[in-house]
Design a protein around this motif. Structure first.
Motif, PDB file in Angstrom:
ATOM      1  N   SER A  24      -9.747   3.143 -17.341  1.00 60.02           N
ATOM      2  CA  SER A  24     -10.093   1.833 -17.899  1.00 60.02           C
ATOM      3  C   SER A  24     -11.584   1.529 -17.746  1.00 60.02           C
ATOM      4  O   SER A  24     -12.083   0.589 -18.354  1.00 60.02           O
ATOM      5  CB  SER A  24      -9.280   0.731 -17.211  1.00 60.02           C
ATOM      6  N   GLY A  25     -12.273   2.308 -16.911  1.00 59.68           N
ATOM      7  CA  GLY A  25     -13.687   2.070 -16.670  1.00 59.68           C
ATOM      8  C   GLY A  25     -13.946   1.092 -15.539  1.00 59.68           C
ATOM      9  O   GLY A  25     -15.088   0.758 -15.252  1.00 59.68           O
ATOM     10  N   ALA A  26     -12.885   0.627 -14.886  1.00 61.42           N
ATOM     11  CA  ALA A  26     -13.049  -0.370 -13.822  1.00 61.42           C
ATOM     12  C   ALA A  26     -13.747   0.202 -12.601  1.00 61.42           C
ATOM     13  O   ALA A  26     -14.440  -0.521 -11.885  1.00 61.42           O
ATOM     14  CB  ALA A  26     -11.685  -0.937 -13.421  1.00 61.42           C
ATOM     15  N   MET A  27     -13.554   1.493 -12.349  1.00 62.45           N
ATOM     16  CA  MET A  27     -14.161   2.130 -11.177  1.00 62.45           C
ATOM     17  C   MET A  27     -14.078   3.636 -11.343  1.00 62.45           C
ATOM     18  O   MET A  27     -13.361   4.132 -12.220  1.00 62.45           O
ATOM     19  CB  MET A  27     -13.473   1.675  -9.889  1.00 62.45           C
ATOM     20  N   SER A  28     -14.792   4.336 -10.485  1.00 63.29           N
ATOM     21  CA  SER A  28     -14.738   5.803 -10.523  1.00 63.29           C
ATOM     22  C   SER A  28     -13.401   6.278  -9.961  1.00 63.29           C
ATOM     23  O   SER A  28     -12.716   5.534  -9.247  1.00 63.29           O
ATOM     24  CB  SER A  28     -15.882   6.394  -9.695  1.00 63.29           C
ATOM     25  N   LEU A  29     -13.042   7.513 -10.259  1.00 62.72           N
ATOM     26  CA  LEU A  29     -11.776   8.037  -9.757  1.00 62.72           C
ATOM     27  C   LEU A  29     -11.731   8.061  -8.229  1.00 62.72           C
ATOM     28  O   LEU A  29     -10.725   7.626  -7.655  1.00 62.72           O
ATOM     29  CB  LEU A  29     -11.478   9.422 -10.338  1.00 62.72           C
ATOM     30  N   PRO A  30     -12.785   8.492  -7.522  1.00 56.73           N
ATOM     31  CA  PRO A  30     -12.715   8.432  -6.054  1.00 56.73           C
ATOM     32  C   PRO A  30     -12.514   7.014  -5.528  1.00 56.73           C
ATOM     33  O   PRO A  30     -11.743   6.787  -4.592  1.00 56.73           O
ATOM     34  CB  PRO A  30     -14.057   9.020  -5.603  1.00 56.73           C
ATOM     35  N   GLU A  31     -13.204   6.029  -6.137  1.00 58.40           N
ATOM     36  CA  GLU A  31     -13.010   4.632  -5.726  1.00 58.40           C
ATOM     37  C   GLU A  31     -11.581   4.181  -6.013  1.00 58.40           C
ATOM     38  O   GLU A  31     -10.962   3.490  -5.194  1.00 58.40           O
ATOM     39  CB  GLU A  31     -13.986   3.725  -6.481  1.00 58.40           C
ATOM     40  N   ALA A  32     -11.067   4.568  -7.174  1.00 61.52           N
ATOM     41  CA  ALA A  32      -9.709   4.173  -7.564  1.00 61.52           C
ATOM     42  C   ALA A  32      -8.667   4.795  -6.646  1.00 61.52           C
ATOM     43  O   ALA A  32      -7.681   4.149  -6.292  1.00 61.52           O
ATOM     44  CB  ALA A  32      -9.447   4.560  -9.015  1.00 61.52           C
ATOM     45  N   LEU A  33      -8.876   6.042  -6.246  1.00 59.44           N
ATOM     46  CA  LEU A  33      -7.936   6.694  -5.325  1.00 59.44           C
ATOM     47  C   LEU A  33      -7.916   5.967  -3.982  1.00 59.44           C
ATOM     48  O   LEU A  33      -6.849   5.742  -3.404  1.00 59.44           O
ATOM     49  CB  LEU A  33      -8.299   8.163  -5.139  1.00 59.44           C
ATOM     50  N   LYS A  34      -9.088   5.593  -3.487  1.00 57.96           N
ATOM     51  CA  LYS A  34      -9.139   4.859  -2.217  1.00 57.96           C
ATOM     52  C   LYS A  34      -8.463   3.500  -2.350  1.00 57.96           C
ATOM     53  O   LYS A  34      -7.686   3.095  -1.487  1.00 57.96           O
ATOM     54  CB  LYS A  34     -10.583   4.679  -1.747  1.00 57.96           C
ATOM     55  N   LYS A  35      -8.725   2.799  -3.453  1.00 56.16           N
ATOM     56  CA  LYS A  35      -8.099   1.495  -3.670  1.00 56.16           C
ATOM     57  C   LYS A  35      -6.579   1.639  -3.742  1.00 56.16           C
ATOM     58  O   LYS A  35      -5.848   0.839  -3.149  1.00 56.16           O
ATOM     59  CB  LYS A  35      -8.631   0.853  -4.940  1.00 56.16           C
ATOM     60  N   ALA A  36      -6.097   2.631  -4.456  1.00 59.14           N
ATOM     61  CA  ALA A  36      -4.648   2.833  -4.581  1.00 59.14           C
ATOM     62  C   ALA A  36      -4.021   3.087  -3.215  1.00 59.14           C
ATOM     63  O   ALA A  36      -2.996   2.490  -2.868  1.00 59.14           O
ATOM     64  CB  ALA A  36      -4.358   3.995  -5.531  1.00 59.14           C
ATOM     65  N   THR A  37      -4.630   3.944  -2.420  1.00 58.85           N
ATOM     66  CA  THR A  37      -4.120   4.243  -1.078  1.00 58.85           C
ATOM     67  C   THR A  37      -4.117   2.984  -0.212  1.00 58.85           C
ATOM     68  O   THR A  37      -3.128   2.683   0.464  1.00 58.85           O
ATOM     69  CB  THR A  37      -4.961   5.349  -0.417  1.00 58.85           C
ATOM     70  N   ASP A  38      -5.221   2.240  -0.262  1.00 60.36           N
ATOM     71  CA  ASP A  38      -5.324   1.007   0.525  1.00 60.36           C
ATOM     72  C   ASP A  38      -4.307  -0.041   0.071  1.00 60.36           C
ATOM     73  O   ASP A  38      -3.675  -0.708   0.898  1.00 60.36           O
ATOM     74  CB  ASP A  38      -6.740   0.431   0.440  1.00 60.36           C
ATOM     75  N   ASP A  39      -4.142  -0.196  -1.242  1.00 58.46           N
ATOM     76  CA  ASP A  39      -3.201  -1.181  -1.765  1.00 58.46           C
ATOM     77  C   ASP A  39      -1.768  -0.858  -1.355  1.00 58.46           C
ATOM     78  O   ASP A  39      -1.016  -1.741  -0.937  1.00 58.46           O
ATOM     79  CB  ASP A  39      -3.289  -1.265  -3.295  1.00 58.46           C
ATOM     80  N   PHE A  40      -1.375   0.403  -1.474  1.00 65.02           N
ATOM     81  CA  PHE A  40      -0.018   0.787  -1.079  1.00 65.02           C
ATOM     82  C   PHE A  40       0.198   0.546   0.415  1.00 65.02           C
ATOM     83  O   PHE A  40       1.251   0.052   0.811  1.00 65.02           O
ATOM     84  CB  PHE A  40       0.268   2.248  -1.433  1.00 65.02           C
ATOM     85  N   ALA A  41      -0.784   0.886   1.223  1.00 65.78           N
ATOM     86  CA  ALA A  41      -0.651   0.696   2.669  1.00 65.78           C
ATOM     87  C   ALA A  41      -0.528  -0.787   3.021  1.00 65.78           C
ATOM     88  O   ALA A  41       0.268  -1.167   3.886  1.00 65.78           O
ATOM     89  CB  ALA A  41      -1.850   1.310   3.391  1.00 65.78           C
ATOM     90  N   ARG A  42      -1.284  -1.629   2.328  1.00 66.55           N
ATOM     91  CA  ARG A  42      -1.263  -3.068   2.589  1.00 66.55           C
ATOM     92  C   ARG A  42       0.032  -3.714   2.091  1.00 66.55           C
ATOM     93  O   ARG A  42       0.649  -4.519   2.788  1.00 66.55           O
ATOM     94  CB  ARG A  42      -2.471  -3.726   1.915  1.00 66.55           C
ATOM     95  N   LEU A  43       0.454  -3.357   0.881  1.00 67.56           N
ATOM     96  CA  LEU A  43       1.618  -4.005   0.272  1.00 67.56           C
ATOM     97  C   LEU A  43       2.949  -3.454   0.770  1.00 67.56           C
ATOM     98  O   LEU A  43       3.941  -4.166   0.800  1.00 67.56           O
ATOM     99  CB  LEU A  43       1.555  -3.867  -1.255  1.00 67.56           C
ATOM    100  N   LEU A  44       2.961  -2.177   1.138  1.00 61.56           N
ATOM    101  CA  LEU A  44       4.209  -1.522   1.540  1.00 61.56           C
ATOM    102  C   LEU A  44       4.068  -0.861   2.912  1.00 61.56           C
ATOM    103  O   LEU A  44       4.279   0.339   3.062  1.00 61.56           O
ATOM    104  CB  LEU A  44       4.603  -0.475   0.488  1.00 61.56           C
TER     105      LEU A  44
END
Length: 144
Positions: A24-44
């Motif tokens: 989507s252009g919102a962030m780079s893939l490395p940034e997106a991978l870190k965000k995804a990992t962090d979001d899953f850890a926080r939410l679940l």
């Protein structure tokens, strides 16, 4: 969703979410991978046993056809993810999964359900609109 199913789901879901965010252009893939990992850890933090989080697999007869991740608070719910396995798409399972989630939400007194969809996912957007979901905001970007 069992713990084993959750482990498998999380491995692919984090990767797919990150790829969609990067595409989507919102962030780079490395940034997106870190965000995804962090979001899953926080939410679940406790996987499928996390408070206010509902992760279900959907079955048609004996076939596992997809899943939904729903977050329910007192009067609102949010669909974090809904997936119909590729071989089962275009058979009404996505619609059935969403309607089952709506029924559960109504039974719990929920007044609205929200979700996010990436702009490039035209098929999902069409389904959500057919099911009565309304656009509440639009983000746009021009690549230079």
């Amino acid at each position: 969703m069992t713990d084993a199913q959750f482990t498998t789901y999380r491995e692919t879901a984090e990767q797919e979410y990150a790829q969609q965010a990067a595409d989507s252009g919102a962030m780079s893939l490395p940034e997106a991978l870190k965000k995804a990992t962090d979001d899953f850890a926080r939410l679940l933090p406790d996987g499928p046993a996390s408070p206010e989080q509902f992760l279900w697999r959907a079955y048609a007869d004996d076939a596992d056809v997809g899943m939904i991740w729903l977050h329910i608070t007192s009067r609102t719910a949010y669909i974090f993810d809904i997936v119909v396995d590729e071989s089962h798409r275009r058979h009404g399972y996505g619609r059935a999964i969403m309607r089952a989630a709506e029924e559960l939400c109504r039974d719990r007194g929920v007044e609205s359900i929200g979700l996010n969809v990436f702009g490039r996912n035209a098929g999902a957007r069409a389904l959500y609109e057919q099911e009565g979901y309304e656009i509440t905001s639009v983000q746009m970007r021009k690549r230079l």
